[in-house]
Design a protein around this motif. Sequence first.
Motif, PDB file in Angstrom:
ATOM      1  N   GLU A 267       0.682  -1.267  -0.038  1.00 54.56           N
ATOM      2  CA  GLU A 267       0.052  -0.164   0.097  1.00 54.56           C
ATOM      3  C   GLU A 267       0.750   1.510   0.055  1.00 54.56           C
ATOM      4  OE1 GLU A 267      -3.712   1.858   0.087  1.00 54.56           O
ATOM      5  OE2 GLU A 267      -3.861  -0.148   1.075  1.00 54.56           O
ATOM      6  N   GLU A 268       1.699   1.348   0.903  1.00 52.47           N
ATOM      7  CA  GLU A 268       2.382   2.897   1.099  1.00 52.47           C
ATOM      8  C   GLU A 268       3.631   2.768   0.159  1.00 52.47           C
ATOM      9  OE1 GLU A 268       1.139   4.950   2.696  1.00 52.47           O
ATOM     10  OE2 GLU A 268      -0.448   3.592   3.688  1.00 52.47           O
ATOM     11  N   THR A 269       4.402   1.910   0.168  1.00 47.78           N
ATOM     12  CA  THR A 269       5.666   2.097  -0.364  1.00 47.78           C
ATOM     13  C   THR A 269       5.606   1.698  -1.758  1.00 47.78           C
ATOM     14  OG1 THR A 269       5.950  -0.293   0.079  1.00 47.78           O
ATOM     15  CG2 THR A 269       6.890   1.055   1.612  1.00 47.78           C
ATOM     16  N   GLY A 270       4.629   0.967  -2.413  1.00 48.84           N
ATOM     17  CA  GLY A 270       4.363   0.490  -3.899  1.00 48.84           C
ATOM     18  C   GLY A 270       5.446  -0.654  -4.150  1.00 48.84           C
ATOM     19  N   LYS A 271       5.948  -1.304  -2.986  1.00 45.99           N
ATOM     20  CA  LYS A 271       7.043  -2.322  -3.374  1.00 45.99           C
ATOM     21  C   LYS A 271       6.275  -3.473  -4.009  1.00 45.99           C
ATOM     22  CE  LYS A 271      10.804  -1.199  -0.236  1.00 45.99           C
ATOM     23  NZ  LYS A 271      11.181  -1.622   1.069  1.00 45.99           N
ATOM     24  N   HIS A 272       6.947  -4.236  -4.696  1.00 48.22           N
ATOM     25  CA  HIS A 272       6.369  -5.444  -5.215  1.00 48.22           C
ATOM     26  C   HIS A 272       6.137  -6.408  -4.370  1.00 48.22           C
ATOM     27  CE1 HIS A 272       7.351  -3.702  -8.961  1.00 48.22           C
ATOM     28  NE2 HIS A 272       8.616  -3.747  -9.011  1.00 48.22           N
ATOM     29  N   LYS A 273       4.981  -7.078  -4.243  1.00 46.45           N
ATOM     30  CA  LYS A 273       4.853  -8.309  -3.453  1.00 46.45           C
ATOM     31  C   LYS A 273       4.042  -8.928  -4.275  1.00 46.45           C
ATOM     32  CE  LYS A 273       3.520  -9.324   1.045  1.00 46.45           C
ATOM     33  NZ  LYS A 273       3.372  -8.753   2.514  1.00 46.45           N
TER      34      LYS A 273
END
Lengths: 97, 388, 491
Positions: free
Chosen positions: C207-213
């Motif tokens: 949500e916050e960081t936009g990091k890939h998961k």
Amino acid sequence: MNTNQKTIICFCEDITKEEILKAIEQGYTTANEIKRHLRAGMGECQGRGCMPQIMKLISQKTGKPREEILPPTDRAPIKPVPLGVMGKISKGNQKGV
Amino acid sequence: MKKTAEVIIIGGGISGCTIAYNLSKENVDTVLVEKGSLASGATGRSGSMIWNIWGTDPDKELAKLGLSSTRKFAELEEELGYDIEYTPSDYLTIVTPEEEEHYRKAMAITQKNLGLHIEYLKPDEIKKIAPYIDVDNNPVVGAYHLCNHRINAGANPFYTVEALITNAKRAGAKIYTDTEVTDIEVENGKIEGILTTKGKIKTHTVINAAGAWSSDVAKMAGIKIPTMPYRDEAFVTEPLMHLPYLAERGDIWWRQEKNGQIIAGEETHIIRKPEYNAAASLGPLQRPIHTIQQYIPQLGNVNILRHWGGFEDVTPDKLPIVGEVDELKGLILACGCDGFGFSFSQAHGKLITDLIVRQEKSKVMEYFNLRRFARKYREYTGRWYDWP
Amino acid sequence: MKEKQRILKHPVLDFKRGRKINFHFERKGITGYENESIAAALFASGVKVFRKSKRFGHPEGWFCGIGKCSSCLMRVNGIPSTRTCITPAREGMQVEPQSAKGMLPDKTSIQVARKEEHVQVLIIGSGPAGLEAGITSRKLGLTTLIIDENPVPGGQLIKQTHKFFGSKEEYAGLRGFEIARIMLAQLKNYKGTYLTETSAIGYYPEEETGKHKFLAVKKQNDSYQLLEINADNIIITSGANENYLPFPKNYLPGIYGAGGVQTLMNVYGIKPGNRALIIGAGNVGLIVGYQLLQAGVEVKAVVEAMTHIGGYLVHASKLARLGVPILLRHTIKEVKGEEYVTGATIIEINENMQPIEGTEREMDVDLILIAVGLSASTKIPFQAGCEKMFVPELGGWVPIHNENMETTIKGIYVAGDVSGIAEASTAMLEGRIVGAAIAEKEALNPEASQRVKESALTELNQLRKSSLLKAVAAGKIKCQQKWNEAKNHEQ
């Protein structure tokens, strides 16, 4: 025609080529519309086999170029996953797509 | 495109389509405009539940509205001459020891308000009719069962909308999809017409059935309404044999579709910021998954095929807004339905048609009028949610 | 117990079957081998009908063999809708055919363990592109996790018994299954995790960081492991799906995709039929035609709707030398049989693709093999939200990508057939380019990374000059232009 002479497009939901052509004639001319109208592509294989054929049939029947016939929305899970597995994710911080 | 219309409906979801069908059946010159395709908003993304409100006293009017709508739904296939995959669902409302008191009162009220017969089943009786429901490993004291009324159900949202629109067209209604309303013309306190991406249509009556976009539409006519888009999520499983009874628990909604797939989600109470983001994140599906697994543990091994997000439109009191706007005659609202848009749609269709064709303002419709928000409506409906 | 479907002698392959195991199908005893899928063991025992279809009750049997279609869904140990073609057979298993709707599972519990992973590179798929991307990125020092859905790693390479062309670096002169073996051995020289029987679930950015998961699930016997993978970079190498062909009675067992047939005969050593008709004279049809002959199957003919042979002449001549007619401008008209294929009628077609009456010919076959091309298997990049475009030269809709194989989502890459249908050597090169491009970006060994990337790019461009890959080259350029447009638009 003998009933077992059917040409099947969507194997999961048993949707025939005739049914798809008829739907296109009736005005369902996008992959998403055909999916909702006939349930084609909504079965266990998640539309892997039938959708390319359906898009091709829409293009042939309507005369619209292939690039104008958009693929349907792809949703997760990409493969069917047991309910109990999906219920185990760490909560919260997903944004989703 | 038509140049004029007696009535223009904005929004091609279940509400708009039902109203279009009802009006055109009574020979009203009707146009429906939809910015995407029919049922592309909340309708097609919903569980298309046709269900009833278990009552508490302040919800009496809501429960009545729901009941009249669901009764109409039961006759819809025959009336429209169309298979909409109408499928009755039978629920056992599971009661835990802590909730015994609360449920006893609520059920008594429901019984009184709606005149329905509700039976109480003990764990052994639950086991007998639904052996797959796990009462041994859960704190179950019993279950309420709405007997033999067959009013809880579901239908295929796309087939339902298709059936309504086919009939509406047959009766003369004009339907314009992929047509977005860009403005509503108001002159001297009167609606004069709408502007769309495909042209202008003159009218004096506009019905706002735009769901999550209803406040934007109302704003075009200079009217502020307190509806907000609110994201919700759902999932669907592989088809499964018919389960005669489903366990009902708290805010979890689920039903088995005609083809055997189970569709489920949660009625939302968590307050999040209003948004048009239809993302699917799995987070909001954890509670429905756990609840379903808790009461029918075998379902833990059944596959989920798809999950998705969509938006509901909610009001501060989580009750719908129905009827004409006092400040702008000719603007009629049929929105703010929260998670009950599908359930209420048939009632909305009738109420609004009665208003337009017969100038009838029923008591129930007046109860849900927009004007309640100008009053001390917290006391009026007894419900208030602090939205951000 | 019929053993006649098993291939005992093969000119190229040596089937090392595991221990014999016994399981039950409809309460009858079935003998299979360890490491064999349930569906393969059933097929070898003469079970051709796997299920009856939902609406019409048509018989359906083996089809894709790689867990993509729904033909082999059965109830296994009380759990409905199990994909038996990718589920290994085990001693004492109870397997039952499944009617239209699954019955409620017997099991009231499900064992799930959750595991979080943090890697620099997640690679989805382990065909030529995925393996090469893995080798390259590991060699250049990146932490890498590779997941593959099949029980046997190597993608389609493991089914290829013909010798590859191309350059030495991409293993020219070796057979596909040998290449897979070598690549896997290479991969093991470097540190990193490799998981089989692990399916991709979906992309869920934070949500916050936009990091890939990315979520994936590994199946281990009767339990599951849910993987929450935090990856700086994701390489999607999900390969291709086979195109189906619509014709009357196309549901009948005995009509199989080319890949499914290869899995049966080249992975499990099971004869898919006795007398075959092949539809499609592209490389896949021609190569599998030859493989069928190697497996001891009589190939009656190859029919092709076009006026020319689509595949390499070398492959066509091999078949012609062995007396297999390749009939151009022909198609399938009709299939005979009630429970499975007992024959077929082929017919000539005119320049408008219309059948010419009176040219029908009866074929005495029990196997019809469909090899009418591939489409990119794009579910993963499209679910993630990568922008797409229709490129006929690449087989249809593909994720838009640049020269480094990066999609329109930063840090998500594609390589191999998912980025456009081509062939194994170029898939390897694309895999190498991605691995090196990521290493370059992550500033690990930047000079070496750049060198690897540049030389792979040069070689790739060289390969794409060949007559069969010219069109692919043109398609790739379209894609790159579109990528640039999309990026300019963003700014």
